[in-house]
Design a protein around this motif. Structure first.
Motif, short mmCIF file in Angstrom:
data_model
loop_
_atom_site.label_atom_id
_atom_site.label_comp_id
_atom_site.label_asym_id
_atom_site.label_seq_id
_atom_site.Cartn_x
_atom_site.Cartn_y
_atom_site.Cartn_z
N ILE A 155 0.85 -1.20 0.00
CA ILE A 155 0.00 0.00 0.00
C ILE A 155 0.88 1.25 0.00
O ILE A 155 0.63 2.20 -0.74
CB ILE A 155 -0.96 0.00 1.20
CG1 ILE A 155 -2.02 -1.09 1.03
CG2 ILE A 155 -1.63 1.36 1.38
CD1 ILE A 155 -2.92 -1.28 2.23
N GLY A 160 1.29 2.59 5.22
CA GLY A 160 0.43 1.61 4.55
C GLY A 160 -0.17 0.61 5.51
O GLY A 160 -1.33 0.22 5.38
N ALA A 176 -4.02 -0.18 6.19
CA ALA A 176 -4.53 -1.55 6.08
C ALA A 176 -5.22 -1.99 7.36
O ALA A 176 -6.27 -2.64 7.32
CB ALA A 176 -3.39 -2.50 5.74
#
Length: 85
Positions: free
Chosen positions: A37, A66, A70
């Motif tokens: 990500i 990221g 997430a």
């Protein structure tokens, strides 16, 4: 990458308040997903490494950011699925 993923997963779990009942494997997976990500966000924001494409890993800072994203998405999905039961 495994060590960076573990560090990113642990830091993300420490930064985001609340309990997350996941073990070492879940934390590792969180860090790996966070790294991708972070790499995707870096690709979108900075437009670098066009040769590598959008699916790439990032460094420790991008991985942590990221992983936090997430984890928040995971909590939303998990929270909504439990509310329907």
């Amino acid at each position: 990458m495994i060590i960076v993923a573990l560090i990113a997963g642990f830091i993300a779990r420490a930064v985001v308040p609340g309990r997350d009942p996941m073990g070492l494997g879940g934390t590792l997976l969180l860090g790996v997903v966070g790294s991708f990500i972070g790499g995707f966000l870096g690709f979108l924001l900075f437009g670098r490494d066009f040769e590598d494409g959008a699916a790439q890993t990032s460094g420790i800072i991008g991985s942590i950011i990221g992983a936090v994203i997430a984890l928040l998405i995971y909590r939303q999905v998990r929270g909504n699925s439990h509310a329907r039961i």
